[in-house]
Design a protein around this motif. Structure first.
Motif, PDB file in Angstrom:
ATOM      1  N   LEU A  99      33.886 -10.498 -35.498  1.00 17.26           N
ATOM      2  CA  LEU A  99      32.598 -11.168 -35.381  1.00 17.26           C
ATOM      3  C   LEU A  99      31.970 -11.348 -36.766  1.00 17.26           C
ATOM      4  O   LEU A  99      32.125 -10.505 -37.638  1.00 17.26           O
ATOM      5  CB  LEU A  99      31.644 -10.356 -34.503  1.00 17.26           C
ATOM      6  CG  LEU A  99      31.995 -10.184 -33.031  1.00 17.26           C
ATOM      7  CD1 LEU A  99      30.905  -9.386 -32.317  1.00 17.26           C
ATOM      8  CD2 LEU A  99      32.184 -11.532 -32.347  1.00 17.26           C
ATOM      9  N   SER A 100      31.248 -12.443 -36.931  1.00 18.29           N
ATOM     10  CA  SER A 100      30.519 -12.667 -38.173  1.00 18.29           C
ATOM     11  C   SER A 100      29.357 -11.689 -38.278  1.00 18.29           C
ATOM     12  O   SER A 100      29.001 -11.005 -37.309  1.00 18.29           O
ATOM     13  CB  SER A 100      29.984 -14.099 -38.210  1.00 18.29           C
ATOM     14  OG  SER A 100      28.984 -14.271 -37.208  1.00 18.29           O
ATOM     15  N   GLN A 102      26.234 -12.434 -38.487  1.00 16.73           N
ATOM     16  CA  GLN A 102      25.226 -12.908 -37.537  1.00 16.73           C
ATOM     17  C   GLN A 102      25.545 -12.427 -36.123  1.00 16.73           C
ATOM     18  O   GLN A 102      24.684 -11.903 -35.412  1.00 16.73           O
ATOM     19  CB  GLN A 102      25.185 -14.443 -37.559  1.00 16.73           C
ATOM     20  CG  GLN A 102      24.339 -15.083 -36.479  1.00 16.73           C
ATOM     21  CD  GLN A 102      22.927 -15.404 -36.925  1.00 16.73           C
ATOM     22  OE1 GLN A 102      22.670 -15.474 -38.124  1.00 16.73           O
ATOM     23  NE2 GLN A 102      22.031 -15.595 -35.985  1.00 16.73           N
ATOM     24  N   ASP A 103      26.797 -12.587 -35.703  1.00 19.21           N
ATOM     25  CA  ASP A 103      27.183 -12.192 -34.345  1.00 19.21           C
ATOM     26  C   ASP A 103      27.117 -10.683 -34.163  1.00 19.21           C
ATOM     27  O   ASP A 103      26.770 -10.199 -33.077  1.00 19.21           O
ATOM     28  CB  ASP A 103      28.585 -12.708 -34.023  1.00 19.21           C
ATOM     29  CG  ASP A 103      28.634 -14.221 -33.858  1.00 19.21           C
ATOM     30  OD1 ASP A 103      27.573 -14.809 -33.562  1.00 19.21           O
ATOM     31  OD2 ASP A 103      29.714 -14.813 -34.042  1.00 19.21           O
ATOM     32  N   ASN A 104      27.457  -9.917 -35.198  1.00 22.17           N
ATOM     33  CA  ASN A 104      27.334  -8.464 -35.115  1.00 22.17           C
ATOM     34  C   ASN A 104      25.882  -8.046 -34.928  1.00 22.17           C
ATOM     35  O   ASN A 104      25.587  -7.148 -34.138  1.00 22.17           O
ATOM     36  CB  ASN A 104      27.923  -7.813 -36.371  1.00 22.17           C
ATOM     37  CG  ASN A 104      29.385  -7.429 -36.214  1.00 22.17           C
ATOM     38  OD1 ASN A 104      29.733  -6.513 -35.470  1.00 22.17           O
ATOM     39  ND2 ASN A 104      30.251  -8.148 -36.921  1.00 22.17           N
ATOM     40  N   GLU A 106      23.518  -9.833 -33.597  1.00 22.11           N
ATOM     41  CA  GLU A 106      23.082 -10.301 -32.279  1.00 22.11           C
ATOM     42  C   GLU A 106      23.630  -9.472 -31.130  1.00 22.11           C
ATOM     43  O   GLU A 106      23.110  -9.545 -30.002  1.00 22.11           O
ATOM     44  CB  GLU A 106      23.526 -11.753 -32.059  1.00 22.11           C
ATOM     45  CG  GLU A 106      22.793 -12.786 -32.855  1.00 22.11           C
ATOM     46  CD  GLU A 106      23.201 -14.199 -32.459  1.00 22.11           C
ATOM     47  OE1 GLU A 106      23.617 -14.393 -31.292  1.00 22.11           O
ATOM     48  OE2 GLU A 106      23.113 -15.101 -33.307  1.00 22.11           O
ATOM     49  N   LEU A 107      24.672  -8.706 -31.353  1.00 29.90           N
ATOM     50  CA  LEU A 107      25.469  -8.140 -30.269  1.00 29.90           C
ATOM     51  C   LEU A 107      24.645  -7.328 -29.270  1.00 29.90           C
ATOM     52  O   LEU A 107      24.792  -7.490 -28.054  1.00 29.90           O
ATOM     53  CB  LEU A 107      26.588  -7.280 -30.856  1.00 29.90           C
ATOM     54  CG  LEU A 107      27.712  -6.873 -29.897  1.00 29.90           C
ATOM     55  CD1 LEU A 107      28.391  -8.101 -29.300  1.00 29.90           C
ATOM     56  CD2 LEU A 107      28.738  -6.007 -30.637  1.00 29.90           C
ATOM     57  N   LYS A 110      22.660  -9.499 -27.058  1.00 30.00           N
ATOM     58  CA  LYS A 110      23.520 -10.181 -26.089  1.00 30.00           C
ATOM     59  C   LYS A 110      23.772  -9.302 -24.882  1.00 30.00           C
ATOM     60  O   LYS A 110      23.686  -9.752 -23.727  1.00 30.00           O
ATOM     61  CB  LYS A 110      24.839 -10.569 -26.758  1.00 30.00           C
ATOM     62  CG  LYS A 110      25.785 -11.344 -25.855  1.00 30.00           C
ATOM     63  CD  LYS A 110      27.036 -11.765 -26.619  1.00 30.00           C
ATOM     64  CE  LYS A 110      27.969 -12.580 -25.720  1.00 30.00           C
ATOM     65  NZ  LYS A 110      29.193 -13.006 -26.465  1.00 30.00           N
ATOM     66  N   ARG A 119      18.262 -14.897 -29.596  1.00 30.86           N
ATOM     67  CA  ARG A 119      19.144 -13.988 -30.352  1.00 30.86           C
ATOM     68  C   ARG A 119      19.364 -14.515 -31.763  1.00 30.86           C
ATOM     69  O   ARG A 119      19.274 -13.778 -32.745  1.00 30.86           O
ATOM     70  CB  ARG A 119      20.500 -13.840 -29.658  1.00 30.86           C
ATOM     71  CG  ARG A 119      20.486 -13.161 -28.323  1.00 30.86           C
ATOM     72  CD  ARG A 119      21.874 -12.653 -27.955  1.00 30.86           C
ATOM     73  NE  ARG A 119      22.937 -13.601 -28.117  1.00 30.86           N
ATOM     74  CZ  ARG A 119      23.473 -14.343 -27.136  1.00 30.86           C
ATOM     75  NH1 ARG A 119      22.958 -14.251 -25.909  1.00 30.86           N
ATOM     76  NH2 ARG A 119      24.476 -15.159 -27.365  1.00 30.86           N
ATOM     77  N   ARG A 120      19.655 -15.795 -31.855  1.00 22.82           N
ATOM     78  CA  ARG A 120      19.945 -16.399 -33.148  1.00 22.82           C
ATOM     79  C   ARG A 120      18.748 -16.287 -34.087  1.00 22.82           C
ATOM     80  O   ARG A 120      18.884 -15.884 -35.251  1.00 22.82           O
ATOM     81  CB  ARG A 120      20.340 -17.868 -32.970  1.00 22.82           C
ATOM     82  CG  ARG A 120      20.723 -18.571 -34.275  1.00 22.82           C
ATOM     83  CD  ARG A 120      20.886 -20.069 -34.073  1.00 22.82           C
ATOM     84  NE  ARG A 120      19.622 -20.697 -33.703  1.00 22.82           N
ATOM     85  CZ  ARG A 120      18.647 -20.986 -34.566  1.00 22.82           C
ATOM     86  NH1 ARG A 120      18.785 -20.679 -35.851  1.00 22.82           N
ATOM     87  NH2 ARG A 120      17.545 -21.564 -34.159  1.00 22.82           N
ATOM     88  N   ASP A 137      27.354 -16.092 -41.753  1.00 23.52           N
ATOM     89  CA  ASP A 137      28.651 -16.591 -41.299  1.00 23.52           C
ATOM     90  C   ASP A 137      29.825 -15.824 -41.883  1.00 23.52           C
ATOM     91  O   ASP A 137      30.983 -16.104 -41.568  1.00 23.52           O
ATOM     92  CB  ASP A 137      28.789 -18.074 -41.637  1.00 23.52           C
ATOM     93  CG  ASP A 137      28.669 -18.351 -43.140  1.00 23.52           C
ATOM     94  OD1 ASP A 137      28.222 -17.444 -43.879  1.00 23.52           O
ATOM     95  OD2 ASP A 137      29.007 -19.474 -43.568  1.00 23.52           O
TER      96      ASP A 137
END
Length: 282
Positions: A99-100, A102-104, A106-107, A110, A119-120, A137
């Motif tokens: 995961l990027s 950002q995604d980490n 957000e996790l 989520k 979330r973003r 990213d």
């Protein structure tokens, strides 16, 4: 710092006993009859010899481990299961490599069912707050050690936990990056003064960050043997505060409280290594 009368986290007469291997030994008491209270908004560091049970206490506070005896109270309520009012920052990197950044970050949102756009936006705000705007990213392997720790901080703080449990989070960093991260943590903490339990081997780090330092004995049956109020002014710069006479005085007091326990813990580890080597030869 003035701490409110409320108690955020209370470990009351906690004992932790594990099954142990070896002839004639069936159990090992890692923590014995330990009481520890963290005030609302208080930053408390816990220091002690290697292997004394510091992380065990943190796992008890997180609800990851159930005590053999005693009780944990969170915000005045007995803890049952996971401590959902706490965020946990580990010593080792816990970012998901696929995961990027950002995604980490957000996790956690989520898993809580927060909508994607919210979330973003919240993740971008936290990446900005920890100094990683424009790096969302990137993947963990593209980040330096300090940047990974910033992502981990954002990942924990985005969930707005009332209590922060931190297990030697900066120990793997070089000294310059470590001090930068310590100041970063203090800046973030000062914004809303969450309750913090910070595990460290480093007396200087404990003093520079904390309102109070608790010293644990060597194991088995570790327990608090000293408690020191850190009456240094805030806000603090961890580099500059280390140079003040009162800092040196506090360091001397805490080291004197720890010294015999450190030597005892070292002797125990040496005996353990010798016993292990002998059993392998047998």
């Amino acid at each position: 710092m003035q701490v409110s009368n409320g108690t955020a986290l209370a470990l009351d007469n906690i004992t932790v006993t594990f099954s142990a291997r070896g002839a004639g030994t069936t159990t090992y008491t890692a923590v014995g009859s330990t009481t520890l209270k963290i005030g609302a908004g208080e930053f408390v560091s816990v220091v002690g010899p290697t292997g004394c049970g510091k992380s065990t206490l943190l796992n008890i506070a997180a609800g990851l481990l159930e005590p053999s005896a005693g009780q944990v109270n969170v915000l005045g309520v007995p803890l049952a299961g996971l401590n959902r009012d706490a965020g946990y920052m580990f010593q080792a990197d816990a970012l998901l490599p696929w995961l990027s950044a950002q995604d980490n970050v957000e996790l956690g949102l989520k898993y809580r069912g927060v909508a994607a756009e919210e979330r973003r936006q919240r993740a971008e705000q936290w990446l900005l707050r920890v100094g990683l705007a424009g790096h969302g990213d990137r993947y963990p392997h593209q980040l330096s050690g300090g940047m990974k720790k910033r992502v981990a901080l954002a990942q924990m703080l985005i969930l707005d936990p009332k209590i922060l449990l931190m297990d030697e989070p900066f120990s793997a960093l070089d000294i310059q990056t470590r001090q930068l991260m310590e100041n970063e943590l203090l800046d973030l903490w000062s914004a809303d003064r969450k309750s913090v339990v910070f595990i460290t081997h480093d007396i200087e780090e404990a003093i520079a960050l904390s309102d109070r330092v608790v010293v644990l004995s060597a194991g088995p049956a570790t327990h608090p043997i000293g408690e020191f109020v850190i009456d240094l002014p805030r806000p603090r710069d961890v580099n500059e505060i280390r140079l003040t006479p009162h800092f040196v005085e506090l360091h001397t007091q805490i080291w004197h409280a720890m010294k015999d326990e450190v030597l005892k813990g070292y002797a125990q580890s040496q005996r353990g290594e010798a016993d292990s080597a002998q059993s392998q030869r047998a």
